[in-house]
Structure formats: structure tokens, C-alpha cells
Motif scaffolding. Structure first.
Motif, PDB file in Angstrom:
ATOM      1  N   LEU A 223       0.779  -1.255  -0.073  1.00  0.00           N
ATOM      2  CA  LEU A 223      -0.007  -0.074   0.039  1.00  0.00           C
ATOM      3  C   LEU A 223       0.854   1.247   0.006  1.00  0.00           C
ATOM      4  CD1 LEU A 223      -2.252  -0.997   2.908  1.00  0.00           C
ATOM      5  CD2 LEU A 223      -2.981  -1.030   0.476  1.00  0.00           C
ATOM      6  N   GLN A 225       0.224   5.758   0.246  1.00  0.00           N
ATOM      7  CA  GLN A 225      -0.513   7.086   0.054  1.00  0.00           C
ATOM      8  C   GLN A 225       0.297   8.113  -0.312  1.00  0.00           C
ATOM      9  OE1 GLN A 225      -2.557   8.747   3.287  1.00  0.00           O
ATOM     10  NE2 GLN A 225      -1.091   7.907   4.850  1.00  0.00           N
ATOM     11  N   TYR A 266      -8.392   2.094   1.839  1.00  0.00           N
ATOM     12  CA  TYR A 266      -7.102   2.106   2.086  1.00  0.00           C
ATOM     13  C   TYR A 266      -6.766   1.869   3.805  1.00  0.00           C
ATOM     14  CZ  TYR A 266      -2.448   4.025   3.284  1.00  0.00           C
ATOM     15  OH  TYR A 266      -1.114   4.223   3.649  1.00  0.00           O
ATOM     16  N   ARG A 267      -7.621   2.523   4.383  1.00  0.00           N
ATOM     17  CA  ARG A 267      -7.494   2.655   5.929  1.00  0.00           C
ATOM     18  C   ARG A 267      -7.732   0.948   6.273  1.00  0.00           C
ATOM     19  NH1 ARG A 267     -11.364   2.006   9.890  1.00  0.00           N
ATOM     20  NH2 ARG A 267     -10.689   2.653  11.944  1.00  0.00           N
ATOM     21  N   ARG A 270      -4.836  -1.136   5.470  1.00  0.00           N
ATOM     22  CA  ARG A 270      -3.530  -0.700   6.187  1.00  0.00           C
ATOM     23  C   ARG A 270      -3.989  -1.363   7.480  1.00  0.00           C
ATOM     24  NH1 ARG A 270      -2.910   3.184   9.772  1.00  0.00           N
ATOM     25  NH2 ARG A 270      -5.024   4.230   9.123  1.00  0.00           N
ATOM     26  N   LYS A 273      -2.957  -5.019   7.191  1.00  0.00           N
ATOM     27  CA  LYS A 273      -1.778  -5.139   6.920  1.00  0.00           C
ATOM     28  C   LYS A 273      -1.087  -5.505   8.426  1.00  0.00           C
ATOM     29  CE  LYS A 273       2.301  -2.807   5.199  1.00  0.00           C
ATOM     30  NZ  LYS A 273       3.055  -4.110   4.360  1.00  0.00           N
ATOM     31  N   GLN A 274      -1.402  -4.346   9.242  1.00  0.00           N
ATOM     32  CA  GLN A 274      -0.821  -4.465  10.599  1.00  0.00           C
ATOM     33  C   GLN A 274      -1.031  -5.530  11.398  1.00  0.00           C
ATOM     34  OE1 GLN A 274      -2.591  -0.662  12.361  1.00  0.00           O
ATOM     35  NE2 GLN A 274      -1.224   0.665  11.374  1.00  0.00           N
TER      36      GLN A 274
END
Length: 354
Positions: A223, A225, A266-267, A270, A273-274
């Protein structure tokens, strides 16, 4: 001796007074999970519906497909597209092959399950995405605890010009991949059976070279931004292909897909992903409550997992010459006809053009 006897008399009555404590655990909810994306690229596009049981269920840990649902995609002009379920892979719903999302349009996913429950996504707008100018390659080595041989693979680095007139959120995936597979049919040794107990090699005349096609799972979530590079030419890590000892013996081909997703998507990605990168360290962030964009119209309090993404898509093809990599895994010998390997065929794809 008398003192020990008195101690025993004291302990035994205490032990006899202990009663078992009955624990009642509430059965976990069956959570609908939505996993799917539509893009401005070619179809068909897939939506996967599953339902998982949490603690307390006899199906604990089991993920079950949600079949026989009615699944539609509606845009902001009122156009409706019906998705059809795969008869061999239940719970997978596909758009028509000629369906593609349109940049600038807003889309909503709507689901009605066989028991009549209705779910909808929040609207997702399809944003434009810049072209990939080039793809750089970098060999990455990964140390493995307790192993002398490192893991390795090729990292894909996308170069592109970020537009200055919009705030962009990027997501990358690799598409279908094909590589030259080489085997050793001259080393073929059949397995012992009731009719054949020989352990001597029985070389085959064919075949050494095939072309294997595969769909790689994501090795991580990639990802970015554009807060730090808005309007600039930039590059970003966009994918990773692990070297399994066969993929880079000769030539490997893949399509790198670049998506422009919404800020909300995206949030969500993310946060996922974390969570997937948590190592168990005390420095890890606490687990997040990852809520997607799906809601139940029958019960707004119902938890629905997953996210429906609508995105702009662009892709670029790259051929990787294994001989030009500065590090490769030792070749894994396959002592058989290459046609016996799943996904392999003698002829290359019609558009094979290294």
C-alpha cells in the motif's frame, strides 16, 4: 507420627468440600464475511461470501461458503449487475466477463442470503489510477531462524507519476503468472507398488521443458498514499515473488496490477496489514477492531466482516530473466516428465513474448 496423622485429618475434610465450578460459554455468532473487489480492469470480478463460527460452536474454526445468495452491484445511475455463483466453488460470485467498473462512478454491493437477510455496502467511488512507467527488480534475502539457507525472492518496484490534482491511495497485487519449468525425466524412478518393486531409475523420453501457470497469493499487502509525493514521479515496493527453486531457473512472467482505492478502503487494508505483520513482540500495536463497509439492513448492530472495494486498475507485464538475478535458490530437481506437474503444459501461452 501423631503430628502427621493430625495434619492428614485436617487436609482431608478441606478437600472434600471442593465442588466443581460449571462454566457456561455463550455460543459464538456466525459472522458473514465479504471479500471482493470490482475494478476498471477486465472481468469477471469476484465476490466471496463465507460464514465463520467463533468459540462455542461444534464447527469452531470452520469457514463455510454462503451459497444460493442473490448478489448484485448497483451504480449511482441505477444500473444493476447480477452476479452468478460458481457451481463448483460455492460462495464465489462472479460478474459477467464484459463487466468493468467506470472511473468516476460510485458502486454499492447488495446481498440477500437464502434466509432472507439483506446486506449492503457503503458506496465506493472508482478513482483514476496513473500508468506504471516501469517495474524495477530487487532480490530480497530473508534470514530464517535455525536455518543456514536464507529465503529469497524478487521484489517488484513500481515507478509512476502521481497526479497532483487528487489525493491518491494505492494498492498493488500480482496477477496470473507463468514461468518456464524445467524437470529431469531422465531421473524418473517409479514408486514401489504391488506390481513393481524395483527401485531402479526408469528414464522417460519426454519432457524436460514446460510452461507452468499459477495464481500467487499475496506475499504481504502493498500500500501507499501520496502525502509525501503528491504530484511527483516516485517508486514504491509493489509485490514480492518468492524463489521456490523452480520459478527463476529460466524466465518468469507476471502482471503487476496497480489500483487506486478510496481512503476508507486504504484504511481498512492498512489495518489488516498491521494485524498480519504482528510478530508477538511487546512493541506490537494492540489488535484493532477492523470494521469494513458492509452493514446489515435487518440488524444494524450485526457485525459483518470484510470490505467491498471498487477501484481504478492499471497493469503492466514484466518478464524476469533468472540468469540476470544476483542470487537464486538452489534448483529443486523434479525427477519426472514436466507435464506431470500441476498447471504445466508443453506450449507457452499465445502471448508469451519475453
Amino acid at each position: 507420627m501423631l503430628r502427621k496423622f493430625l495434619y492428614l485429618l485436617i487436609i482431608l475434610p478441606l478437600a472434600s468440600c471442593i465442588e466443581p465450578y460449571s462454566v457456561t460459554v455463550e455460543e459464538g455468532a456466525q459472522l458473514l464475511t465479504v471479500d471482493g473487489m470490482i475494478t476498471s480492469g477486465p472481468g469477471p470480478h469476484l465476490i466471496k461470501l463465507t460464514r465463520s463460527d467463533t468459540y462455542g460452536s461444534v464447527f469452531e474454526g470452520l469457514i463455510r461458503p454462503v451459497g444460493n445468495a442473490t448478489v448484485i452491484i448497483r451504480d449511482d445511475l441505477g444500473q444493476v449487475t447480477f452476479l452468478s455463483e460458481n457451481v463448483e466453488d460455492r460462495g464465489i460470485y462472479a460478474t459477467p466477463a464484459d463487466f468493468s467498473a467506470t472511473v468516476g462512478r460510485t458502486y454499492t454491493l447488495q446481498i440477500q442470503t437464502i434466509d432472507g437477510k439483506v446486506y449492503t455496502s457503503l458506496p465506493e467511488r472508482v478513482e483514476s489510477v496513473p500508468e506504471i512507467k516501469d517495474i524495477d527488480l530487487k532480490v530480497i534475502k530473508i534470514a530464517v531462524e535455525g536455518e543456514t539457507l536464507e529465503r529469497s525472492g524478487v521484489q517488484l518496484i513500481a515507478e509512476f507519476d502521481d497526479p497532483s490534482d487528487q489525493n491518491n491511495f494505492y494498492f498493488w497485487k500480482t496477477g496470473e503468472s507463468t514461468f518456464v519449468l524445467k524437470t529431469r525425466p531422465d531421473l524418473y524412478t517409479p514408486r514401489p507398488s504391488d506390481t513393481n518393486t524395483s527401485r531402479d531409475p526408469q528414464p522417460k523420453d519426454c519432457c524436460i521443458t514446460c510452461y507452468k501457470t499459477e495464481q500467487l497469493g499475496n506475499e504481504g499487502i502493498y500500500l501507499a498514499q501520496d502525502d509525501n509525493f503528491n504530484g511527483l514521479s516516485t517508486s514504491a515496493a509493489a509485490g514480492f515473488i518468492e524463489d521456490d527453486g523452480n520459478r527463476f531457473v529460466d524466465t518468469y512472467r507476471t502482471d503487476l496490477k496497480q489500483f487506486s482505492v478510496s481512503q476508507e478502503a486504504y484504511r481498512f487494508l492498512r489495518l489488516v496489514k498491521q494485524q498480519t505483520e504482528i510478530s508477538g513482540s511487546v512493541f506490537d500495536p494492540p489488535p484493532a477492531n477492523i470494521r469494513g463497509n458492509m452493514i446489515s439492513l435487518d440488524d444494524p448492530e450485526e457485525v459483518v466482516l470484510g470490505y467491498f472495494i471498487a477501484a481504478g486498475e492499471i497493469s503492466k507485464r514484466v518478464y524476469i530473466d533468472g540468469n540476470q538475478l544476483d542470487y537464486r535458490q538452489p534448483e529443486v530437481i523434479i525427477p519426472d516428465d514436466c507435464r506431470e506437474v500441476e498447471g504445466a503444459q508443453l506450449e507457452p501461452p499465445l502471448d508469451w513474448n519475453p
